[in-house]
Design a protein around this motif. Structure first.
Motif, PDB file in Angstrom:
ATOM      1  N   GLY A   1     -34.764  23.698   0.448  1.00 58.46           N
ATOM      2  CA  GLY A   1     -35.141  24.372   1.699  1.00 58.46           C
ATOM      3  C   GLY A   1     -34.810  25.867   1.651  1.00 58.46           C
ATOM      4  N   LYS A   2     -35.572  26.669   2.371  1.00 57.32           N
ATOM      5  CA  LYS A   2     -35.346  28.132   2.386  1.00 57.32           C
ATOM      6  C   LYS A   2     -34.114  28.464   3.229  1.00 57.32           C
ATOM      7  CE  LYS A   2     -39.939  30.077   2.074  1.00 57.32           C
ATOM      8  NZ  LYS A   2     -41.113  30.324   2.881  1.00 57.32           N
ATOM      9  N   GLY A   3     -33.393  29.492   2.795  1.00 59.52           N
ATOM     10  CA  GLY A   3     -32.313  29.992   3.643  1.00 59.52           C
ATOM     11  C   GLY A   3     -32.930  30.807   4.775  1.00 59.52           C
ATOM     12  N   GLU A   4     -32.303  30.776   5.935  1.00 59.00           N
ATOM     13  CA  GLU A   4     -32.852  31.562   7.052  1.00 59.00           C
ATOM     14  C   GLU A   4     -32.389  33.011   6.951  1.00 59.00           C
ATOM     15  OE1 GLU A   4     -32.019  29.778  10.789  1.00 59.00           O
ATOM     16  OE2 GLU A   4     -33.393  28.117  10.406  1.00 59.00           O
ATOM     17  N   PRO A   5     -33.195  33.950   7.441  1.00 58.05           N
ATOM     18  CA  PRO A   5     -32.763  35.354   7.394  1.00 58.05           C
ATOM     19  C   PRO A   5     -31.569  35.590   8.322  1.00 58.05           C
ATOM     20  CG  PRO A   5     -34.901  35.127   8.499  1.00 58.05           C
ATOM     21  CD  PRO A   5     -34.521  33.770   8.040  1.00 58.05           C
TER      22      PRO A   5
END
Ligand SMILES: Nc1nc2c(ncn2[C@@H]2O[C@H](COP(=O)(O)OP(=O)(O)OP(=O)(O)O)[C@@H](O)[C@H]2O)c(=O)[nH]1
Ligand SMILES: [Mg+2]
Length: 354
Positions: A67-71
């Motif tokens: 999963g992508k890390g959130e900004p």
């Protein structure tokens, strides 16, 4: 379709970008930078589970991404880390990494429930502008991007965890023997290739259970794909003992044995060094009784015992079982438990777009 091997692409999640933000509050005209860091991207693991019985589900997807890390965001808020992705595989799965010229390198052999290997790490999150303030630049409008996750092609290969493998020509009685010694219930039929994929059974023993597998039949030319081919022989690679089961009533059990040895050595030569027993089945039949002493003289080989049984009638089975257990325990190798988490780093981490 039996799926024992599959190539998959694994990619760690990208890290979230760092944030550019300046603190705003009434009566504080020039608040400093307050952009938080991005979250780390999720990792990709391969994990063995006793609840999974094959690679079919992995085969349907073949691409797994963390999963992508959130900004990050204002008020120094750190972005949330991306979710890890866990690819579930059966016990007995070997994990290989494919190199640039398609060579395979083993990175883990997952044989214990819950054992896992990290195959692609998520990228680190970028830094928010709070990290860039200096005496000269007290309100920097810069932040860094999150890193890309690691990416690699891996190959998963599933080999049964079995102590004993029964190998033989069609109709030699492999399924009957498996059912008699383990209580498993494979399909039995007087036509060739009744058994189309490996069947497992277990024998209770004083210590652990003994796992026995019947493999599909070998015929002359299996190494060239005839019949059911010979890919299933990979399941014998972890076995401690191979039983070559011959049909005593066939036209020539001696030729059948030569055929088995030839096919096994052409398909998986490393199986040839394993301890083995030649077992002649169907001795309840009169035509087999007549050949017993001749078969005993012609089938033997140094260090390879020859035994005679009737899987259907039970003759010779107790002696056979004693011998099998003795040969298995002789070969017992005590290994410590493998480490629960193996880590493998396929590539150096790069910045996004770099
Ligand atoms: N007379 C006699 N027949 C047997 C014996 N064992 C097996 N059979 C018969 O041989 C035939 C084949 O038996 P299977 O156990 O299905 O043989 P297999 O080796 O598993 O065959 P494939 O899975 O097709 O390779 C069946 O009709 C069995 O009843 C035995 O000890 N004596
Ligand atoms: Mg069978």
């Amino acid at each position: 379709m039996i799926i024992d091997g599959v190539e998959v692409l694994v990619t760690g999640g990208a890290g979230g970008d760092g944030s550019i933000s300046l603190h705003h509050e009434r009566y504080i005209p020039r608040g400093g930078p307050d952009g938080g860091d991005g979250g780390k991207g999720g990792d990709v693991f391969i994990m063995a589970s006793s609840e999974v019985d094959g690679l079919a589900r992995v085969y349907q997807r073949r691409r797994f991404t963390g999963g992508k890390g959130e900004p990050g965001s204002k008020d120094k808020k750190h972005g949330r880390d991306g979710e890890n992705t866990v690819v579930m595989v059966p016990l007995g799965t070997s994990v290989f990494v494919l190199g640039n010229s398609d060579e395979k390198r083993l990175v883990a052999d997952l044989t214990v429930d819950g054992q896992k290997v990290l195959v692609a790490m998520g990228g680190r999150g970028g830094l928010g502008n709070i990290h860039y303030a200096t005496a000269a630049h007290q309100a920097p409008l810069v932040a860094s991007s999150g890193e890309k996750g690691e990416e690699c092609h891996i190959v998963l290969e599933f080999k049964l965890l079995t102590d004993i493998c029964i190998i033989g020509p069609p109709n030699s009685g492999k399924s009957v023997l498996l059912s008699v010694i383990t209580g498993a219930e494979p399909e039995i039929g007087d036509y060739p290739f009744t058994t189309q994929k490996p069947v497992l059974g277990t024998i209770a023993s004083d210590r652990d259970e003994i796992f026995v597998a019947e493999l599909p039949a070998l015929i002359s030319g299996s190494h060239n794909g005839k019949g059911l081919g010979c890919g299933f022989l990979r399941h014998a690679e972890r076995a401690k003992l191979i039983i070559y089961l011959l049909d005593g009533s066939s036209a020539s059990p001696v030729e059948d044995k030569a055929m088995l040895i030839e096919e096994v050595s052409l398909c998986r030569e490393k199986l040839m060094i394993k301890p083995s027993i030649i077992v002649v089945n169907k001795i309840d039949l009169p035509q087999v009784q007549h050949r017993l002493s001749w078969l005993n003289e012609t089938l033997g080989a140094p260090g390879v015992p020859v035994m005679f049984i009737s899987a259907l009638g039970g003759q010779g089975i107790p002696e056979f079982m004693r011998r099998v257990k003795e040969m298995i325990s002789r070969d017992d190798v005590k290994e410590g438990p493998p480490s629960p988490v193996a880590i493998f780093h396929p590539r150096p981490i790069r910045r996004k777009g770099g």
